[in-house]
Every structure is written in structure tokens, then in C-alpha cells.
Design a protein around this motif. Structure first.
Motif, short mmCIF file in Angstrom:
data_model
loop_
_atom_site.label_atom_id
_atom_site.label_comp_id
_atom_site.label_asym_id
_atom_site.label_seq_id
_atom_site.Cartn_x
_atom_site.Cartn_y
_atom_site.Cartn_z
N ASN A 138 0.05 9.00 -9.80
CA ASN A 138 -1.22 9.63 -9.39
C ASN A 138 -1.36 9.58 -7.88
O ASN A 138 -2.15 8.82 -7.33
CB ASN A 138 -2.40 8.92 -10.07
N SER A 139 -0.53 10.36 -7.21
CA SER A 139 -0.53 10.37 -5.75
C SER A 139 -0.29 11.78 -5.26
O SER A 139 0.32 12.60 -5.94
CB SER A 139 0.60 9.46 -5.27
N ASN A 140 -0.78 12.05 -4.05
CA ASN A 140 -0.53 13.38 -3.45
C ASN A 140 0.77 13.37 -2.67
O ASN A 140 1.21 14.40 -2.17
CB ASN A 140 -1.68 13.75 -2.49
N GLN A 141 1.36 12.18 -2.54
CA GLN A 141 2.61 12.07 -1.79
C GLN A 141 3.79 12.49 -2.65
O GLN A 141 4.15 11.80 -3.61
CB GLN A 141 2.80 10.63 -1.32
N GLN A 166 6.77 10.01 -3.13
CA GLN A 166 6.43 8.89 -4.02
C GLN A 166 6.53 9.32 -5.48
O GLN A 166 7.12 8.64 -6.32
CB GLN A 166 5.02 8.39 -3.71
N VAL A 167 5.96 10.50 -5.77
CA VAL A 167 5.98 11.00 -7.16
C VAL A 167 7.43 11.23 -7.61
O VAL A 167 7.81 10.84 -8.72
CB VAL A 167 5.15 12.31 -7.28
N GLU A 200 0.83 -1.21 0.00
CA GLU A 200 0.00 0.00 0.00
C GLU A 200 0.87 1.27 0.00
O GLU A 200 0.56 2.25 -0.66
CB GLU A 200 -0.90 -0.01 1.24
N ASP A 201 1.98 1.22 0.80
CA ASP A 201 2.88 2.37 0.86
C ASP A 201 4.26 1.95 0.31
O ASP A 201 5.10 1.45 1.04
CB ASP A 201 3.01 2.84 2.32
N LEU A 204 1.53 4.91 -10.08
CA LEU A 204 1.88 5.48 -8.77
C LEU A 204 2.17 6.98 -8.83
O LEU A 204 2.32 7.63 -7.81
CB LEU A 204 3.09 4.74 -8.18
#
Length: 522
Positions: free
Chosen positions: A72-75, A78-79, A34-35, A70
Motif C-alpha cells: 500500500n504505497s505510491n512508491q 517499493q511495490v 521508514e524507507d 508495504l
């Protein structure tokens, strides 16, 4: 990258197998958590440990859709990890496999909220449009090109620049030009242009870049009315717009076909008239430097004599600006005089003006000695350009000319420039050495050097000027002296041998004695 490729032996099939298996395992792990920050970090490390030369084989046949998803993330972390991974992987793929496997993902990247993702997508699209086989795929999907054009209006300049670069590459082929200028994409460009003044000029930048490629690409831009619109801005009411327009037109004049087009459109006459009219315009200081730079560039690319004779307003204005109290005007005049004086023809043009140029030379000398630091440096640079003569240009007349100009600088020009060279500003020190380098290849300059007390000691002394730039400038001066055919005779064999030794030892040589005494001092 190249060094990495050259330094690494080719990976064996067994090693490649292990690499590919590692990447595959990491991709599976990333899909199942998940993370995935930790797993992404491991994948990034693994990819960076594989030489670029082996990467293509290691990633071939693998799908990286999970990494794209991945994004497509607000983190933020991660981006950023995904972008770093994709930068490494996508470079290893051929443009054709890139467009066949990830066209949709790249298109999605163009509208991503994160700027680094947009830049990644634009960079890869730039690679695709350079490849004739991959380009066809893009031309059949105009939505991608539409999205690239929309990126020109992005707030972040780096995104807009990358979009301009990718579209400029598209124009290197006829199908690309047809698509940009003979389809509805032309309307898209015009719509984007209407966003703001800033964006309008970004489109002009793209058009000028495309026009510079070839007469054919210029034809497309001219027929699309973009260029006539740009030229219209030259005489618009807004002075700031005018200043930006002249910069663009100067870029257009860098190519020969661009200059021919501007001449046909009467632009040179128009700019000459603007210089004349500037005297009655209280806001002319905003765009006048650009007009003068335009003709300065034109003179160097075509013929200083022709430009100065055809457009006397330009030459008169340069002299006027050199005597102006405004530092901006003086700076542009100094740069332009340096440009003009760097060619033999330009030197002859300046000489023909007689007393006018003498007055300007005197002003340059005063500025070099006691102006604001930036103007002092620009004066020194301009003087060294004006005094430089290549060995093949050293006719009796031209040597007499440069010598007379040097003596106009001051009653004791060698002392004056020596004084500047000893001041505690590295850029002034280098500027003064530049003037000595200019006269170092000319017999009269060498005679002055040998007759100036302790000058040769100064040249050979490595302790003066400790910055890298100063050491490089001194080394250039020594090189100019050694390469001159008259040095040994005029300076004497003893100095000549020491200069040759200096040259052989290189710019950063430190003698053992000096090194020991320095250690002792510490």
C-alpha cells in the motif's frame, strides 16, 4: 526451477536454521524503518539465493504481513520489490496454508491500483482453486470470487487473462461449477458482461474455456444462457461482432462434445447459410475468413469428406477465395487447402473436384513464385502439406496422385522450387525445403532428385542457408531421405552414405577444413 531443485543437494537442518534466522532478521529490519527499499532488496536477494526446494522449510512459521502492508504505497520501486518477494515466497507455501494465512491480503490485492499486484493475487488464487481442500475456503468466501470476476473488466489484458484462467480452473470441480453458475456469481458475470463489447467477449472466452473441459461443464454453460447469447451474436447486425463470435464458436468446436452441441443447435447449417449469403453482403470480407476457418477446423477434426459433402458451400468458397485478388481471402484459402490436403481423405476430396482443384494448384504455384512474401510462404506451406504422404499412406494410387499434382505446378517444377530456395529470404528458402522434404520419402520424388543436375550436391552442401531455421529445415530433408526405404536403391549407395553421415553429424556441424578457411578469410 526444476533444474535448480535437481541441481541442489537438500539443505541441512543447520543451513535451514541459518536461512530462517536471516529471513526473520530482515523482516524485523523492514518493520523498523521508514524507507525500507534497501532492506527489501536484501530480503529479495536472500530469498533468491535459497533453492526452491528449501524455501518452504525456511519460510514456514514466518509471517509476511509486513510485506503485504508495504504494497500500500505510491512508491513504484517499493511495490515492485514486494511483488518479487511475495512471488518467491508464496510459491513455496501450500495452497491450504496460503488461503488460511493470507486470504484477506490476496483479496485486497485484487483491487490494488498496481496491475502486477492484481496479477500476483490472481495467480495465487488460481493455485488455491486447483486444490480441493483449499477450494472449500474460497467457496465459503464468495467475495473473493466476486472480485476475481470484476478483474475481467480491467483495462490491462494481462489482468483479465489471469482472472479468466483462475476462474477456468475453478470449473474443473463440481463445487466450483455450482458456485459459478448456480449462485449470485452468475449475475455478477452478467453485470460485468454489460461493461463493454470487449468485456462481453472476455466473458464468452471464459465460458468457452469452461465448456471445453467436459460435457458436464458445457451443460452448466448452456443452462446459464451464456452460450445461446454467444450463438445469437453470430447472426447479429454488427459485422465485427459477428467476426469475433465465429472465433469463439470455432474454439467451442475443438472438443467433441462442443461439436455435438453445435450440431444439435443447427449452428453448422447456420454458418453454411452465412457463407452462401456472404455473396450479397458488402461487408462479408470481415467475417467470411472466420466462417471458412470454422469449417476447415471441423473437417480436420471430424471428416473432410463428410464436411465437404454436407456443406458444399464451404468447399466452393475456399476455391473461390484461392482465386480472389484480396490477399486476406487468398491467405485463409491457402491455409485451409493445406489443412484439408494434409490428410489422405482430404487429398481424395480435392482430387474429386477435378479441373477446379487444378486451377487452384496453378494459382498456388504462381503465388509461390511471385506473390507477396507472406503469401509465397503460405503457398509453399500449403503445397508441401498437400504433397506429403506418410510411408504407410504410400499406395500406388496416392503416389500417382501426388506426382501428378507436383507436375501441375510448372513445366519444370524441380527448377522452379530450386529457384525459390536460392532466394535471399530465409522463410522462402525453408518453405522450398519443406516441399522437397514432402516428396523426399516418395520414390518418384527421389527419382526426380537424382535426375536433377547438382541437386544432391545442393542437399549435401552445408554452406547454403546459414540461419538456424534453414539448417533445421535442411536437416529435416536429409532425415526424410535417410528414413525412406527406397533411398539407397534410387539415389545410390554413395549419396546414401553421405546423407547418413550428414544426419549423424547433426544440423549445425562445421568441418574443420571449413572452419580453418573461414578464419583465414577473416
Amino acid at each position: 526451477m526444476k533444474a535448480e531443485e535437481e541441481g541442489e543437494p537438500p539443505a541441512s537442518p543447520k543451513t535451514l536454521e541459518v536461512m530462517a534466522a536471516t529471513i526473520e532478521t530482515l523482516l524485523e529490519e523492514i518493520s523498523g524503518v521508514e524507507d525500507p527499499i534497501e532492506e527489501l532488496q536484501c530480503l529479495k536477494t536472500a530469498l533468491l539465493s535459497i533453492p526452491v526446494s528449501a524455501l518452504r522449510d525456511a519460510v514456514s512459521g514466518q509471517r509476511f504481513n509486513v510485506i503485504f502492508s508495504l504494497l500500500n504505497s505510491n512508491q513504484r520501486e517499493q511495490v515492485e520489490l514486494c511483488v518479487a518477494i511475495l512471488e518467491r515466497i508464496l510459491v513455496a507455501l501450500s495452497p491450504v496454508s496460503l488461503v488460511q494465512n493470507y486470504r484477506v491480503e490476496l483479496q485486497g490485492g485484487l483491487t490494488h491500483p498496481n496491475d502486477t499486484v492484481k496479477i500476483l493475487a490472481l495467480t495465487q488464487i488460481g493455485r488455491i482453486v486447483e486444490n480441493p481442500d483449499a477450494l472449500t475456503e474460497i467457496l465459503n468466501n464468495p467475495d473473493i470470487l466476486r472480485a476475481v470476476i470484476h478483474c475481467i473488466r480491467e483495462e490491462k489484458i494481462a489482468v483479465a487473462k489471469q482472472a479468466i484462467q483462475s476462474l477456468s480452473k475453478l470449473s474443473h470441480s463440481k463445487p466450483g461449477l455450482d458456485k459459478l453458475f448456480q449462485s449470485d456469481l452468475q449475475k455478477v458475470m452478467k453485470d460485468v458482461m454489460a461493461t463493454s463489447d470487449i468485456v462481453r467477449y472476455r466473458i464468452y472466452e471464459l465460458v468457452v474455456e469452461i465448456s471445453s473441459v467436459s460435457p458436464i461443464s458445457l451443460g452448466y454453460c448452456a443452462n446459464s444462457s451464456f452460450i445461446s447469447q454467444l450463438l445469437g451474436e453470430l447472426t447479429g447486425d454488427d459485422v465485427l461482432t459477428r467476426a469475433t463470435a465465429i472465433e469463439m464458436v470455432t474454439s467451442l468446436a475443438h472438443s467433441q462434445h462442443g461439436r455435438q452441441y453445435l450440431a444439435q443447435q443447427g449452428i453448422m447449417d447456420k454458418i453454411s447459410n452465412m457463407i452462401r449469403g456472404a455473396e450479397t453482403d458488402p461487408f462479408s470480407s470481415l467475417y467470411l475468413p472466420g466462417l471458412v476457418k470454422f469449417f476447415g477446423n471441423l473437417a480436420i477434426m471430424d471428416s473432410p469428406q463428410q464436411v465437404c459433402e454436407t456443406y458444399p458451400a464451404f468447399q466452393n468458397k475456399v476455391f473461390e477465395m484461392a482465386l480472389d485478388p484480396d490477399p486476406v481471402m487468398i491467405g485463409v484459402a491457402l491455409d485451409t487447402l493445406g489443412l484439408l490436403g494434409s490428410t489422405v481423405e482430404g487429398k481424395q476430396v480435392l482430387q474429386k473436384t477435378g479441373e477446379k482443384f487444378k486451377a487452384v494448384l496453378l494459382r498456388m504455384s504462381k503465388l509461390a513464385s511471385s506473390g507477396a512474401t507472406e503469401l509465397r510462404v503460405r503457398s509453399l506451406d500449403a503445397i508441401s502439406q498437400i504433397l506429403t504422404l506418410q510411408p504407410e499412406q504410400q499406395t500406388e494410387d496416392l503416389l500417382a496422385l501426388t506426382e501428378s499434382w507436383f507436375h501441375l505446378l510448372s513445366k519444370h517444377p524441380m527448377d522452379m522450387i530450386c529457384n525459390i530456395s536460392t532466394q535471399p529470404f530465409p522463410e522462402l528458402h525453408c518453405g522450398a525445403l519443406g516441399i522437397f522434404t514432402a516428396i523426399a520419402t516418395q520414390p518418384w520424388g527421389q527419382k526426380l532428385m537424382i535426375s536433377t543436375p547438382s541437386f544432391m550436391e545442393f542437399v549435401l552442401d552445408r554452406s547454403t542457408g546459414q540461419t538456424k531455421e534453414a539448417k533445421d529445415a535442411k536437416f529435416e530433408l536429409v532425415g526424410a531421405l535417410v528414413c525412406s526405404s527406397t533411398t539407397a536403391e534410387i539415389l545410390g549407395s554413395q549419396h546414401y552414405i553421405r546423407l547418413k553421415t550428414y544426419l549423424r553429424e547433426g544440423p549445425y556441424y562445421v568441418s574443420a577444413v571449413a572452419a580453418v578457411s573461414t578464419e583465414g578469410a577473416e
